[in-house]
Design a protein around this motif. Structure first.
Motif, PDB file in Angstrom:
ATOM      1  N   UNK A 193       0.920  -1.246  -0.004  1.00  0.00           N
ATOM      2  CA  UNK A 193      -0.046  -0.092   0.116  1.00  0.00           C
ATOM      3  C   UNK A 193       0.924   1.232  -0.107  1.00  0.00           C
ATOM      4  N   UNK A 194       2.214   1.054  -0.263  1.00  0.00           N
ATOM      5  CA  UNK A 194       2.887   2.203  -0.053  1.00  0.00           C
ATOM      6  C   UNK A 194       2.627   3.496  -1.133  1.00  0.00           C
ATOM      7  N   UNK A 195       2.371   3.013  -2.241  1.00  0.00           N
ATOM      8  CA  UNK A 195       1.694   3.944  -3.226  1.00  0.00           C
ATOM      9  C   UNK A 195       0.701   4.859  -2.472  1.00  0.00           C
ATOM     10  N   UNK A 196      -0.458   4.156  -2.300  1.00  0.00           N
ATOM     11  CA  UNK A 196      -1.424   5.124  -1.437  1.00  0.00           C
ATOM     12  C   UNK A 196      -0.821   5.682  -0.368  1.00  0.00           C
ATOM     13  N   UNK A 197       0.062   5.168   0.431  1.00  0.00           N
ATOM     14  CA  UNK A 197       0.527   6.086   1.808  1.00  0.00           C
ATOM     15  C   UNK A 197       1.345   7.256   1.069  1.00  0.00           C
ATOM     16  N   UNK A 198       2.136   7.092   0.049  1.00  0.00           N
ATOM     17  CA  UNK A 198       2.857   8.238  -0.430  1.00  0.00           C
ATOM     18  C   UNK A 198       1.737   9.239  -0.850  1.00  0.00           C
ATOM     19  N   UNK A 199       0.875   8.864  -1.463  1.00  0.00           N
ATOM     20  CA  UNK A 199      -0.272   9.726  -2.082  1.00  0.00           C
ATOM     21  C   UNK A 199      -0.845  10.561  -0.941  1.00  0.00           C
ATOM     22  N   UNK A 200      -1.370   9.663   0.213  1.00  0.00           N
ATOM     23  CA  UNK A 200      -1.839  10.240   1.376  1.00  0.00           C
ATOM     24  C   UNK A 200      -0.997  11.402   1.809  1.00  0.00           C
ATOM     25  N   UNK A 201       0.179  11.286   2.094  1.00  0.00           N
ATOM     26  CA  UNK A 201       0.980  12.079   2.658  1.00  0.00           C
ATOM     27  C   UNK A 201       1.256  13.472   1.661  1.00  0.00           C
ATOM     28  N   UNK A 202       1.192  13.253   0.475  1.00  0.00           N
ATOM     29  CA  UNK A 202       1.294  14.271  -0.583  1.00  0.00           C
ATOM     30  C   UNK A 202      -0.116  15.183  -0.290  1.00  0.00           C
ATOM     31  N   UNK A 203      -1.223  14.358  -0.344  1.00  0.00           N
ATOM     32  CA  UNK A 203      -2.332  15.236  -0.131  1.00  0.00           C
ATOM     33  C   UNK A 203      -2.500  15.858   1.193  1.00  0.00           C
ATOM     34  N   UNK A 204      -1.883  15.371   2.004  1.00  0.00           N
ATOM     35  CA  UNK A 204      -1.885  16.099   3.348  1.00  0.00           C
ATOM     36  C   UNK A 204      -1.243  17.276   3.411  1.00  0.00           C
ATOM     37  N   UNK A 205      -0.021  17.579   2.518  1.00  0.00           N
ATOM     38  CA  UNK A 205       0.938  18.611   2.478  1.00  0.00           C
ATOM     39  C   UNK A 205       0.147  20.110   2.361  1.00  0.00           C
ATOM     40  N   UNK A 206      -0.881  19.993   1.569  1.00  0.00           N
ATOM     41  CA  UNK A 206      -1.756  21.384   1.136  1.00  0.00           C
ATOM     42  C   UNK A 206      -2.306  21.804   2.690  1.00  0.00           C
ATOM     43  N   UNK A 207      -3.110  21.040   3.481  1.00  0.00           N
ATOM     44  CA  UNK A 207      -3.640  21.298   4.657  1.00  0.00           C
ATOM     45  C   UNK A 207      -2.393  21.743   5.819  1.00  0.00           C
ATOM     46  N   UNK A 208      -1.375  20.939   5.555  1.00  0.00           N
ATOM     47  CA  UNK A 208      -0.097  21.272   6.528  1.00  0.00           C
ATOM     48  C   UNK A 208       0.212  22.758   6.292  1.00  0.00           C
ATOM     49  N   UNK A 209       0.278  23.054   5.194  1.00  0.00           N
ATOM     50  CA  UNK A 209       0.862  24.778   4.638  1.00  0.00           C
ATOM     51  C   UNK A 209      -0.288  25.424   5.267  1.00  0.00           C
ATOM     52  N   UNK A 210      -1.640  24.983   5.155  1.00  0.00           N
ATOM     53  CA  UNK A 210      -2.523  26.078   5.482  1.00  0.00           C
ATOM     54  C   UNK A 210      -2.520  26.060   7.142  1.00  0.00           C
ATOM     55  N   UNK A 211      -2.315  24.848   7.735  1.00  0.00           N
ATOM     56  CA  UNK A 211      -2.348  24.987   9.270  1.00  0.00           C
ATOM     57  C   UNK A 211      -0.866  25.801   9.708  1.00  0.00           C
ATOM     58  N   UNK A 212      -0.024  25.791   9.038  1.00  0.00           N
ATOM     59  CA  UNK A 212       1.377  26.312   9.493  1.00  0.00           C
ATOM     60  C   UNK A 212       1.122  27.952   9.518  1.00  0.00           C
ATOM     61  N   UNK A 213       0.441  28.189   8.200  1.00  0.00           N
ATOM     62  CA  UNK A 213       0.156  29.491   7.920  1.00  0.00           C
ATOM     63  C   UNK A 213      -0.764  30.080   8.855  1.00  0.00           C
TER      64      UNK A 213
END
Ligand SMILES: Nc1ncnc2c1ncn2[C@@H]1O[C@H](COP(=O)(O)OP(=O)(O)OP(=O)(O)O)[C@@H](O)[C@H]1O
Ligand SMILES: [Mg+2]
Lengths: 274, 334
Positions: A193-213
């Motif tokens: 499931x590593x491909x899905x994991x990588x994609x999940x982390x990638x998709x979490x990046x945008x909200x991560x930027x929102x939260x840090x901002x």
């Protein structure tokens, strides 16, 4: 007229095929329409708000290197914010992967976490940043906590769903190969499931930027959020807009990095849609 | 059935029974799927199972694999002369499924080597073994063994390919190799070639026939035959061709006259010797058609079948048919 219809017809067929060249052309059309649209608004007679192109260009130069102070806003903010985002995304990924993997194979773990994760993921961490500040102070820890809290439930859920997709047959055949539970989970299912994991982390990046901002906006003395706060306080749209353009580009670049990671780490993986 | 089993067991005492289903019933909640199944399968047999769709063939195989427990009765497996009741999954029983073959992230050869790796080593063991250098050595042995199996199955060119580059038939062959490398007491195949077209199917059947050939050679040498297979298929011809024994399961048997007051579920209504083919004996398609026709009439179209009428396998063995397969010594009858 007829030839014109013939040329454009393929674009309007549902599930039709559109050549690579057309796709690129359409992409440039999208960019062009944004530029034209913006220009129409910025150069309208009654516009007092939107900066014109030359103002934006000056602004861009200024956020790269400020001619007065010599500061490199973009560069410094990127370093500051990313030094918060990256460790936070790392921690959230580890928590999310462990919870998600076990939820996918143990019904008890699923029962334990499922509702709670849905509940937590519906609490916007931006709404309770003050709580984090009271608890952790104005420190590195606080930023990390806000991001982790915001994104780990989504990562866990995505990983869980990916593992849950894997059929019983596979688990049973692994069991009859004498695999231990941890071998099933970590030696076989995890790389699967590593491909899905990588994609999940990638998709979490945008909200991560929102939260840090958000966290930096409220509390910070550095980072993307602090800078945007400063700009917006003095209504410096000619600085804000190039800055946002840069943030968007960062998003596109991270996506490319993650796609590359998938290609290197999971050479066997083919997206179903292609 | 029990009494019948006892009667036929006596004449051939050297029969080495690998699997024994003893009055097995299986119900899912109120739905009675399988009823009163009694079966003895000898080492070295290739048993085909035929039955209408939804009659419980997969359920029977899943029970033998260890996924479900029978609602009633016992399933026993004989390993080195010791009979034990099946409890969960174990490396003694391998299974290949119709809709699933192998994980997508391992090449063919690594997929086949997965079994030995998982059963002979553990996560801490492999970590330690990386340091002491013993794991890479062992891993090479596993890969070598895996390669031998794949080459045997005609997959020499596919050793290092990922599953998405393999055809359905190739994937199923990898899956079979993956189970056989574990040297199971019994291999369960649930419609493994169901999704293949005619030509690929023939290739896959060839593989099973070559395994059977190996059994025969072992028997001729006076050794134990290495492979025992239960093979579910919906093709009657395939059942007769690949198996040396064909079993039919059906719900339409006369359970009332056997004294059940409710339908206990599908049971064994047909159990007979099937002709054996090897590389040099030509396939007699007429004979296959004849038995296929009988099977269709009894198992798929029959109604109110008495379980005694067509369950003559052990009587046939008693009368000398198919004996070579069962007895573990002597030569085949033909
Ligand atoms: N896990 C389960 N829970 C409840 N019912 C089940 C379960 N597995 C099978 N059944 C039921 O048992 C019956 C037999 O199913 P099974 O899959 O064994 O049939 P089959 O002979 O293999 O059919 P097919 O030819 O379609 O493969 C079906 O009616 C099915 O609905
Ligand atoms: Mg089935």
């Amino acid at each position: 007229m007829r030839t014109l219809i013939k040329t454009f017809k393929p674009l309007f067929i549902i599930r039709g095929t559109v050549s690579q060249r057309w796709q690129i052309a359409i992409f440039f059309l999208a960019i062009l329409s944004i530029i034209v649209g913006y220009s129409l608004m910025a150069y309208a007679k009654d516009n007092k708000l939107l900066p014109t192109w030359d103002m934006l260009f000056v602004g861009l130069k200024r956020i790269i290197t400020d001619p007065e102070t010599g500061d490199h806003y973009l560069w410094e903010d990127t370093i500051n914010s990313f030094s918060r985002i990256i460790p936070a995304v790392g921690i959230a990924s580890v928590i999310g992967i462990v919870i998600g993997m076990y939820m996918g194979v143990y019904v008890a773990a699923e029962a334990f976490f499922s509702r709670i994760l849905t509940f937590i993921s519906n609490i916007a961490p931006t709404a309770i940043i003050v709580l984090f500040i009271v608890y952790f102070g104005y420190q590195f820890k606080m930023y990390v906590a806000v991001i982790v809290f915001g994104i780990f439930p989504v990562i866990a859920k995505t990983v869980f769903e990916a593992v849950k997709e894997i059929g019983d047959e596979e688990i049973f055949s692994l069991k009859s190969l004498n695999a231990s539970s941890s071998e099933i989970v970590w030696t076989v299912l995890f790389p699967q499931v590593l491909p899905q994991i990588i994609s999940a982390i990638q998709q979490a990046f945008a909200p991560a930027i929102i939260y840090v901002i958000s966290a930096e906006w409220v509390s910070g003395s550095s980072g993307f959020g602090y800078r945007l706060f400063m700009f917006s306080r003095s209504s410096l749209l000619e600085l804000t807009f190039p800055y946002l353009l840069y943030l968007g580009t960062v998003g596109v670049v991270t996506l490319a990095v993650f796609n590359l990671a998938t290609r290197i780490l999971c050479p066997w993986y083919r997206k179903e849609t292609k | 059935m029990v009494q019948k089993g006892d009667k036929v067991m006596n004449p051939i005492e050297c029969v080495d029974i690998t699997l024994h289903c003893d009055n097995v019933h299986k119900a899912f909640e109120e739905q009675r799927v399988l009823g009163d199944i009694t079966l003895k399968i000898a080492r070295g047999q290739f048993v085909s199972i035929i039955g209408g769709s939804g009659c419980g063939k997969s359920t029977l195989l899943n029970m033998i694999h260890g996924t479900f427990k029978p609602t009633q009765g016992r399933i026993l497996i004989n390993k080195d002369g010791v009979e034990t009741e099946i409890d969960g999954h174990s490396r003694e029983r391998g299974m290949v499924f119709q809709h699933y073959s192998i994980p997508p992230h391992l090449t063919a050869i690594k997929n086949v080597a997965l079994g030995p790796m998982l059963s002979e080593t553990s996560i801490p063991g492999r970590m330690l073994g990386r340091v002491t250098r013993s794991w890479p050595r062992l891993s090479r042995e596993h890969l070598q063994k895996a390669e031998e199996w794949l080459v045997r199955f005609g997959l020499k060119d596919a050793l290092h390919k990922y599953p998405h580059k393999l055809s359905g038939g190739m994937k199923q062959r990898v899956a079979i190799a993956r189970e056989l490398i574990m040297e199971p007491e019994i291999l369960l195949l649930d419609e493994p070639f169901g999704a293949l077209d005619e030509e690929k199917r023939t290739d896959a059947q060839e593989i099973l026939l070559s395994l059977y050939e190996e059994n025969m050679q072992a028997i001729t040498r006076g050794e134990k035959p290495p492979y025992t297979i239960i093979f579910v298929t919906h093709s009657l011809q395939e059942a007769v061709l690949v198996g040396d024994r064909v079993i039919g399961i059906s719900r339409n048997w006369d359970w009332q006259s056997e004294g059940f007051d409710r339908h206990p579920g599908a049971s064994v209504v047909y159990d007979k010797v099937a002709p054996i083919y090897s590389k040099d004996t030509p396939i007699d398609s007429h004979q296959i058609e004849l038995q296929a026709k009988e099977l269709r009439g009894v198992v798929l179209k029959g109604s109110n079948i008495s379980r005694q009428t067509y369950c003559t396998f052990w009587d046939e063995v008693h009368n000398g048919r198919g004996r070579g397969v069962m007895s573990g010594h002597g030569e085949r009858d033909e």
